[in-house]
Design an enzyme around this catalytic site. Structure first.
Site, PDB file in Angstrom:
ATOM      1  N   GLY A  10       0.822  -1.220   0.000  1.00  0.00           N
ATOM      2  CA  GLY A  10       0.000   0.000   0.000  1.00  0.00           C
ATOM      3  C   GLY A  10       0.844   1.252   0.000  1.00  0.00           C
ATOM      4  O   GLY A  10       0.472   2.273   0.592  1.00  0.00           O
TER       5      GLY A  10
ATOM      6  N   GLN B 171      -1.606   7.871   1.198  1.00  0.00           N
ATOM      7  CA  GLN B 171      -1.227   9.107   1.893  1.00  0.00           C
ATOM      8  C   GLN B 171       0.024   8.898   2.737  1.00  0.00           C
ATOM      9  O   GLN B 171       0.954   9.705   2.694  1.00  0.00           O
ATOM     10  CB  GLN B 171      -2.391   9.583   2.785  1.00  0.00           C
ATOM     11  CG  GLN B 171      -2.142  10.966   3.386  1.00  0.00           C
ATOM     12  CD  GLN B 171      -3.117  11.334   4.501  1.00  0.00           C
ATOM     13  OE1 GLN B 171      -3.965  10.538   4.905  1.00  0.00           O
ATOM     14  NE2 GLN B 171      -2.999  12.534   5.011  1.00  0.00           N
TER      15      GLN B 171
ATOM     16  N   ARG C 230      -2.267  -0.478  -7.056  1.00  0.00           N
ATOM     17  CA  ARG C 230      -2.266   0.469  -8.177  1.00  0.00           C
ATOM     18  C   ARG C 230      -0.832   0.677  -8.671  1.00  0.00           C
ATOM     19  O   ARG C 230       0.131   0.517  -7.906  1.00  0.00           O
ATOM     20  CB  ARG C 230      -2.892   1.795  -7.787  1.00  0.00           C
ATOM     21  CG  ARG C 230      -2.288   2.470  -6.585  1.00  0.00           C
ATOM     22  CD  ARG C 230      -2.846   3.887  -6.420  1.00  0.00           C
ATOM     23  NE  ARG C 230      -3.231   4.186  -5.054  1.00  0.00           N
ATOM     24  CZ  ARG C 230      -3.379   5.419  -4.563  1.00  0.00           C
ATOM     25  NH1 ARG C 230      -3.168   6.458  -5.299  1.00  0.00           N
ATOM     26  NH2 ARG C 230      -3.745   5.614  -3.317  1.00  0.00           N
TER      27      ARG C 230
ATOM     28  N   ASP D  34      -1.066  -7.268  -4.896  1.00  0.00           N
ATOM     29  CA  ASP D  34      -2.394  -7.236  -4.273  1.00  0.00           C
ATOM     30  C   ASP D  34      -2.225  -7.941  -2.933  1.00  0.00           C
ATOM     31  O   ASP D  34      -2.033  -9.165  -2.882  1.00  0.00           O
ATOM     32  CB  ASP D  34      -3.404  -7.969  -5.169  1.00  0.00           C
ATOM     33  CG  ASP D  34      -4.785  -8.028  -4.521  1.00  0.00           C
ATOM     34  OD1 ASP D  34      -4.912  -7.678  -3.326  1.00  0.00           O
ATOM     35  OD2 ASP D  34      -5.726  -8.454  -5.221  1.00  0.00           O
TER      36      ASP D  34
ATOM     37  N   TYR E  83     -14.484  -0.326   9.760  1.00  0.00           N
ATOM     38  CA  TYR E  83     -13.072   0.078   9.834  1.00  0.00           C
ATOM     39  C   TYR E  83     -12.526  -0.191  11.241  1.00  0.00           C
ATOM     40  O   TYR E  83     -11.457  -0.792  11.406  1.00  0.00           O
ATOM     41  CB  TYR E  83     -12.973   1.561   9.489  1.00  0.00           C
ATOM     42  CG  TYR E  83     -11.584   2.161   9.507  1.00  0.00           C
ATOM     43  CD1 TYR E  83     -10.631   1.814   8.556  1.00  0.00           C
ATOM     44  CD2 TYR E  83     -11.239   3.135  10.453  1.00  0.00           C
ATOM     45  CE1 TYR E  83      -9.368   2.405   8.558  1.00  0.00           C
ATOM     46  CE2 TYR E  83      -9.986   3.734  10.449  1.00  0.00           C
ATOM     47  CZ  TYR E  83      -9.056   3.360   9.498  1.00  0.00           C
ATOM     48  OH  TYR E  83      -7.817   3.951   9.493  1.00  0.00           O
TER      49      TYR E  83
ATOM     50  N   LYS F 288      -9.624  -2.710  12.734  1.00  0.00           N
ATOM     51  CA  LYS F 288      -8.473  -2.222  13.506  1.00  0.00           C
ATOM     52  C   LYS F 288      -8.335  -2.977  14.836  1.00  0.00           C
ATOM     53  O   LYS F 288      -7.228  -3.336  15.232  1.00  0.00           O
ATOM     54  CB  LYS F 288      -8.583  -0.712  13.735  1.00  0.00           C
ATOM     55  CG  LYS F 288      -8.409   0.124  12.470  1.00  0.00           C
ATOM     56  CD  LYS F 288      -7.116  -0.206  11.742  1.00  0.00           C
ATOM     57  CE  LYS F 288      -6.868   0.615  10.506  1.00  0.00           C
ATOM     58  NZ  LYS F 288      -5.750   0.109   9.680  1.00  0.00           N
TER      59      LYS F 288
HETATM   60  P1  NAD Z   1      -4.585   5.324   1.730  1.00  0.00           P
HETATM   61  O1  NAD Z   1      -5.999   4.978   1.450  1.00  0.00           O
HETATM   62  O2  NAD Z   1      -4.097   6.669   1.384  1.00  0.00           O
HETATM   63  O3  NAD Z   1      -3.612   4.258   1.046  1.00  0.00           O
HETATM   64  C1  NAD Z   1      -3.866   2.887   1.066  1.00  0.00           C
HETATM   65  C2  NAD Z   1      -3.150   2.264  -0.102  1.00  0.00           C
HETATM   66  O4  NAD Z   1      -3.489   0.870  -0.102  1.00  0.00           O
HETATM   67  C3  NAD Z   1      -3.563   2.828  -1.466  1.00  0.00           C
HETATM   68  O5  NAD Z   1      -2.431   3.236  -2.190  1.00  0.00           O
HETATM   69  C4  NAD Z   1      -4.281   1.673  -2.147  1.00  0.00           C
HETATM   70  O6  NAD Z   1      -4.055   1.613  -3.545  1.00  0.00           O
HETATM   71  C5  NAD Z   1      -3.626   0.491  -1.455  1.00  0.00           C
HETATM   72  N1  NAD Z   1      -4.442  -0.726  -1.538  1.00  0.00           N
HETATM   73  C6  NAD Z   1      -5.784  -0.867  -1.456  1.00  0.00           C
HETATM   74  N2  NAD Z   1      -6.128  -2.147  -1.636  1.00  0.00           N
HETATM   75  C7  NAD Z   1      -4.969  -2.844  -1.824  1.00  0.00           C
HETATM   76  C8  NAD Z   1      -4.675  -4.204  -2.069  1.00  0.00           C
HETATM   77  N3  NAD Z   1      -5.626  -5.139  -2.139  1.00  0.00           N
HETATM   78  N4  NAD Z   1      -3.383  -4.554  -2.214  1.00  0.00           N
HETATM   79  C9  NAD Z   1      -2.394  -3.617  -2.139  1.00  0.00           C
HETATM   80  N5  NAD Z   1      -2.625  -2.316  -1.932  1.00  0.00           N
HETATM   81  C10 NAD Z   1      -3.908  -1.931  -1.775  1.00  0.00           C
HETATM   82  O7  NAD Z   1      -4.337   5.028   3.297  1.00  0.00           O
HETATM   83  P2  NAD Z   1      -3.255   5.676   4.265  1.00  0.00           P
HETATM   84  O8  NAD Z   1      -3.848   6.924   4.809  1.00  0.00           O
HETATM   85  O9  NAD Z   1      -1.935   5.726   3.622  1.00  0.00           O
HETATM   86  O10 NAD Z   1      -3.300   4.625   5.458  1.00  0.00           O
HETATM   87  C11 NAD Z   1      -2.374   3.574   5.583  1.00  0.00           C
HETATM   88  C12 NAD Z   1      -2.691   2.821   6.861  1.00  0.00           C
HETATM   89  O11 NAD Z   1      -2.677   3.732   7.966  1.00  0.00           O
HETATM   90  C13 NAD Z   1      -4.079   2.179   6.877  1.00  0.00           C
HETATM   91  O12 NAD Z   1      -4.039   0.998   7.620  1.00  0.00           O
HETATM   92  C14 NAD Z   1      -4.912   3.188   7.624  1.00  0.00           C
HETATM   93  O13 NAD Z   1      -6.041   2.607   8.231  1.00  0.00           O
HETATM   94  C15 NAD Z   1      -3.921   3.683   8.647  1.00  0.00           C
HETATM   95  N6  NAD Z   1      -4.261   4.981   9.192  1.00  0.00           N
HETATM   96  C16 NAD Z   1      -4.252   6.087   8.415  1.00  0.00           C
HETATM   97  C17 NAD Z   1      -4.599   7.300   8.963  1.00  0.00           C
HETATM   98  C18 NAD Z   1      -4.610   8.564   8.146  1.00  0.00           C
HETATM   99  O14 NAD Z   1      -5.099   9.609   8.639  1.00  0.00           O
HETATM  100  N7  NAD Z   1      -4.114   8.551   6.908  1.00  0.00           N
HETATM  101  C19 NAD Z   1      -4.939   7.386  10.322  1.00  0.00           C
HETATM  102  C20 NAD Z   1      -4.965   6.225  11.070  1.00  0.00           C
HETATM  103  C21 NAD Z   1      -4.584   5.025  10.513  1.00  0.00           C
HETATM  104  C1  AKB Z   2      -9.878   7.921   8.816  1.00  0.00           C
HETATM  105  O1  AKB Z   2     -10.444   8.996   9.050  1.00  0.00           O
HETATM  106  O2  AKB Z   2     -10.438   6.893   8.419  1.00  0.00           O
HETATM  107  C2  AKB Z   2      -8.396   7.840   9.104  1.00  0.00           C
HETATM  108  C3  AKB Z   2      -8.172   7.395  10.490  1.00  0.00           C
HETATM  109  C4  AKB Z   2      -8.136   8.374  11.589  1.00  0.00           C
HETATM  110  O3  AKB Z   2      -8.026   6.223  10.739  1.00  0.00           O
HETATM  111  N1  AKB Z   2      -7.816   9.120   8.820  1.00  0.00           N
END
Ligand code: NAD
Ligand code: AKB
Length: 316
Positions: A8, A12, A36, A52, A141, A145
């Protein structure tokens, strides 16, 4: 020297973690992968794989090919998007998690899988949310988690897999837009301000949420994975927090720099009900005491940095 696989990596967090890990461990020692296609300067610095993460053989093949010892599992569907398609949220979140853990068990890897403030729910104490407390989330979600935290601890205790994790709050950044979460507004508001556009906020004006600037989030992930294991009382997952604010407060902070900026409200009921069930602010003293978590950015410092970077990008 570590050999790292990021699942992944296009999201972000992954787009910035990829660059940071390559700066630290070397371009060839960090393999970036996503479902992707990955392109652009960050990714072209080193090896890229198309994986994937719901397909265990694809992860196993990459781990074997590159002699991987650490997996950063970032593949997931974020809260608001998952609520619209719960089975997709479950299949990606849990598929990627279980596959990462199984491959790690077989090949002797460490695993980092982020948890979230979404692992809490309406019956959790929402002010000063303790490290160890009630976790009964009302979203798919959140269910993924909590499952991730429990399963990661299980793999550590049962099989000795070195699993570590943090509960990230909403992350604010300026490289890649967020992927469909409840806290996305706190990123989008800066883009609107930098572009000179009015912002329509999907959360109500008094909705308090924990937030963190991406540089501190990257430090948290990397420092936890580098921490002395003998100091870790907890593993999956540590509360980490840096700042908390409402939409009115971030709006007021931006207006200090851009007095002409305008915001209106059009509350999204799904996002609002998710946000109302999440902590206002977490107690992160365990992360500070066990591995030295120490975020640098508060709302004021982050706002200066975000507006500076995005202002330069969107200045005409
Ligand atoms: P994001 O949605 O920006 O990125 C997720 C990536 O996973 C994408 O690039 C997508 O293409 C890829 N993906 C989706 N399905 C897939 C698959 N089957 N195989 C491979 N790749 C796949 O998410 P993020 O914000 O970068 O978050 C990453 C992790 O951090 C997640 O577990 C999310 O829950 C956690 N998280 C994020 C935040 C936040 O604010 N960004 C906060 C808390 C926790
Ligand atoms: C969301 O809002 O889903 C994420 C998170 C806090 O896990 N940014």
């Amino acid at each position: 020297m570590k050999k790292i696989l990021i699942l992944g990596a296009g999201g972000q967090i992954g787009s910035e973690l990829s660059a940071r890990l390559r700066d630290i461990y070397g371009n060839d020692n960090v393999i970036c992968s996503d479902l992707r296609p990955l392109s652009g300067p960050i990714y072209e610095r080193g090896p890229i794989e198309r994986i994937d993460s719901t397909q265990i053989m694809q992860i196993a093949a990459a781990v074997k090919k590159h002699n991987i010892d650490t997996i950063y599992n970032l593949a997931a569907i974020l809260s608001a998007t998952a609520e619209l398609n719960p089975m997709l949220g479950w299949n990606v979140g849990i598929g990627s998690l279980v596959n990462s853990l199984e491959v790690a068990r077989l090949f002797g890897c460490a695993v980092f899988t982020p948890s979230s403030i979404g692992a809490f729910g309406p019956s959790t104490p929402l002010d000063g949310t303790p490290q160890d407390t009630i976790q009964r989330p009302g979203t798919i979600y959140g269910v993924t988690k909590v499952t991730g935290e429990l399963l990661s601890d299980y793999y550590f205790k049962r099989f000795g897999v070195d699993t570590r994790s943090v509960r990230f709050p909403g992350l604010i950044s300026n490289v890649t837009l967020p992927g469909g979460g409840t806290t996305d507004y706190a990123v989008e508001i800066y883009y609107a301000a930098a572009k000179g556009e009015k912002f329509i906020c999907p959360l109500g004006k008094d909705t308090m949420l924990d937030m963190m600037y991406m540089p501190d989030a990257l430090d948290a992930a990397i420092n936890l994975m580098e921490a002395d294991p003998s100091k870790l009382i907890h593993r999956n997952s540590f509360n980490v927090a840096a700042m908390h604010f409402t939409p009115e407060e971030i709006y007021a902070e931006i207006k200090k720099h851009k007095p002409e900026f305008q915001m209106e409200y059009n509350v999204d009921p799904i996002k609002q009900s998710i946000a109302d069930s999440w902590p206002n602010w977490m107690d992160d003293s365990c992360a500070r005491n066990e591995w030295g978590f120490n975020p640098k950015f508060d709302l004021a410092a982050m706002t200066v940095d975000m507006l500076d970077i995005l202002g330069k990008r969107y200045s005409k």
